[in-house]
Write a protein that holds these residues in place. Sequence first.
Motif, mmCIF file in Angstrom:
data_model
loop_
_atom_site.group_PDB
_atom_site.id
_atom_site.type_symbol
_atom_site.label_atom_id
_atom_site.label_comp_id
_atom_site.label_asym_id
_atom_site.label_seq_id
_atom_site.Cartn_x
_atom_site.Cartn_y
_atom_site.Cartn_z
ATOM 1 N N UNK A 19 0.881 -1.166 0.000
ATOM 2 C CA UNK A 19 0.000 0.000 0.000
ATOM 3 C C UNK A 19 0.916 1.213 0.000
ATOM 4 N N UNK A 20 0.905 1.963 -1.093
ATOM 5 C CA UNK A 20 1.860 3.058 -1.282
ATOM 6 C C UNK A 20 1.121 4.386 -1.414
ATOM 7 N N UNK A 21 1.539 5.368 -0.608
ATOM 8 C CA UNK A 21 1.031 6.730 -0.697
ATOM 9 C C UNK A 21 2.202 7.643 -1.029
ATOM 10 N N UNK A 22 2.056 8.457 -2.074
ATOM 11 C CA UNK A 22 3.155 9.305 -2.541
ATOM 12 C C UNK A 22 2.664 10.728 -2.757
ATOM 13 N N UNK A 23 3.434 11.678 -2.266
ATOM 14 C CA UNK A 23 3.169 13.099 -2.470
ATOM 15 C C UNK A 23 4.368 13.719 -3.167
ATOM 16 N N UNK A 24 4.114 14.453 -4.250
ATOM 17 C CA UNK A 24 5.174 15.081 -5.038
ATOM 18 C C UNK A 24 4.812 16.546 -5.250
ATOM 19 N N UNK A 25 5.691 17.454 -4.831
ATOM 20 C CA UNK A 25 5.490 18.895 -5.022
ATOM 21 C C UNK A 25 6.677 19.430 -5.815
ATOM 22 N N UNK A 26 6.385 20.190 -6.890
ATOM 23 C CA UNK A 26 7.414 20.494 -7.885
ATOM 24 C C UNK A 26 7.266 21.940 -8.370
ATOM 25 N N UNK A 58 7.607 12.654 -0.920
ATOM 26 C CA UNK A 58 7.488 11.766 0.230
ATOM 27 C C UNK A 58 6.701 10.538 -0.155
ATOM 28 N N UNK A 59 7.128 9.375 0.333
ATOM 29 C CA UNK A 59 6.462 8.126 -0.029
ATOM 30 C C UNK A 59 6.488 7.180 1.161
ATOM 31 N N UNK A 60 5.385 6.482 1.379
ATOM 32 C CA UNK A 60 5.300 5.499 2.464
ATOM 33 C C UNK A 60 4.632 4.241 1.943
ATOM 34 N N UNK A 61 5.239 3.083 2.242
ATOM 35 C CA UNK A 61 4.729 1.788 1.793
ATOM 36 C C UNK A 61 4.555 0.887 3.002
#
Length: 761
Positions: free
Chosen positions: A521-528, A548-551
């Motif tokens: 179960x992967x949640x990823x946030x990307x700000x660019x 940021x990513x959490x699995x």
Amino acid sequence: MKKNDWSRFFWVGSAFVLFLLGTMPLAAQEQAAAAKKDYPPARNVVITPAASHIRVDGHLDEEAWQKAAVLEILYEWTPGENIPAPVKTEVLVTYDQAKIYIAFRCFDPEPQKIRAHLMDRDAIDTFIMDDHVSFMLDTFNDERRAFQFRVNPLGVQADANFSELEGYEDFSWDAIWASAGKITDFGYTVEVAIPFNQLRFAKGGMVQTWGFEADRSWPRNVRHRMSTHVRDRDRNCILCQFNKISGFQSISPGRNMEFDPTLTVQRSDAMSMDEFPGGELQTGKVKVDPGISARWGVTPNLMLNATVNPDFSQVEADAAQLDVNTRFALRYPEKRPFFLEGGDFFLTPLEMVFTRTVADPFWGGKMTGKIGANAVGVFVTQDRINNLLFPANQGTGTTSLDANVWGGVFRFRRDVGRNSTIGFLYTGRVGDEYSNHVIGADGFLRLSRSKTFSWQALASRTAYPEAVAVARGQEADPFSGYALYGNLRHDSRNLIYALSYEDLGSDFRADFGFMPRVDTRRLTLNIHPVIWGKPGGWFDRLAFQVVGSRVTDHEGNQTDIQGQIGVGYNGPLQSALQVFLLSEKILYQGVEIERTFNSGYLEMKPRSGLWYWLYWEAGGAIDYANARAASSVLLNPSLEVALGRHLNLNFNHIYENLTLKGDRIYLANLSQARLVYNFNVRCFLRAIVQYSDVRYNPGLYNFPVEAREKGLFTQLLFSYKINPQTVLFLGYTDSGIGTANIDLTRASRTFFLKIGYALVL
């Protein structure tokens, strides 16, 4: 607050904020921003039939070109933002019943600085270093897919499929078309003829309207890219901004039939490993493989493909990849023509269709097309080999069964509204005591000018032969699994961000796709954020990145947590620099490993025919073979040099040094050199050499290993290619292996000949 509570608070809070930003487009602010830009609307240009016969030779001297519709490439869209183009370019368009004709007059104040080299078609990394022109045709005018064609000043071709929704640009797609280029005293000209039977478009005798873009690349101190229309950086779609061309009427693909017979002859000699290294190469049998593929345009918008005993041999050697200390299966791209035809019809957010799983088929059949708002793709194969991946949270297992397997894929996608879609997918593979079926739905929603949301939901049902299940630690009885995916994305001029969630059940299998890891179960946030420079300034673009990513696995264990910050620079001399700092914690084989390392790359194209690149990683690493923390330095330099118009040299090297408290675990070197002499746009001679050398420290391994492994692969190829299917290949390959105590010894060699012919009716 405990560390885990802080982590949970951060991710839940981030998800909530991003959800609000994504689902509430703040229409008033977007309209105000749009109003500040006084961009001209897209044009609609009427195309008239050719006034005379056209011979594709690059001269543009026929009457048809004097009366053709003319568009000008007026705008530079990068690095400048819709500023006046620095050089003049005219685009001429006309047609007859069987073909569309497009020509370019490219003016240059210093024609002696035009960058133009001979190369094989679709050698896109080399191609984009040259001056060139391109155009895209959205033949259904649905702003979802387009055909792309590029030509350099010598007439070298590149073509691709472009899919808007997936951001997919595939240069492995090939069409049969004519092009010519001429360097002149004012710049250069390009002339193109594309048969309608190489395209897909709405059937019927009504007037056709297509989306159209023409583009020119002018690489000097920076690479100036110019277009016939403006590109609004606050709109995250490309095809929706195209001009339109109309007036086509009574056009026809003709009988639209193509037959491609092939004959492949090869002989492979090999040494028995029982006699290595002192044995002799045993002469193999000459293998003669005739085959035929056929393509029939049932209608202008529906294509049927079939093949019997297809030639799926790969003339191009796979790019060298370092497979030391890897955790998951490596992915190699598809290069075989049968699967590339209409490949964009089978795209989904998760890679459920990866056709290199089909290894050695007896036959194959495929149908792809679009009817109204509905896109459909179907293909079936019968394969001699069943290649399987056994994915898990901690790694990937593989096996290959020497058994027949039937495979099939059905894909349906319907356009919804102006720029959204909803789709359905089925994939299946069935063999002796084996089956894998996947079914699911997916969608793409355009929420505003800059925001999109894509999703996919899948279910699988799998059964393995009992012996395979026992040997590979899989369930002996049939089992089911699921997969979920969602991605919210904002893409505007100065800010890109994305929030994605992926849930792959531990029993999910997608044997027709490429799914090397499950139970996640992967949640990823990307700000660019992005800052754009001014023309002639010290930078063209500055970009910053926070990821940021959490699995977790499906038992709730956190297996991966990662944070990354980075900065990117683009500037003069076509230079690019990106630097990242990454920190992560991994749970691997029951051991929690933390590491911090930096990575990045530097790229420059300072003059015509010269390109160099350096990628690096340094700092903390993971020794997967022994499940422990380590340190690593990885360097990957590349160099490409054009020596005149005809000769091209490419060199790539990978160096990796993995250590434990200063003691070397292994030192790996992998080199590839490629030398190509191009006689003309159709013919070349190429030599490839790949050399690998890995030195291990057996004392630092928990199991026996060789102290050294060496490998050498060479290939010599003569290629004559009239078009992508009418070809002559004559080649030789050999490979050798060695150890610490055994010098490199040739273990096998192959001689091969391939002849192919395209009969287009």
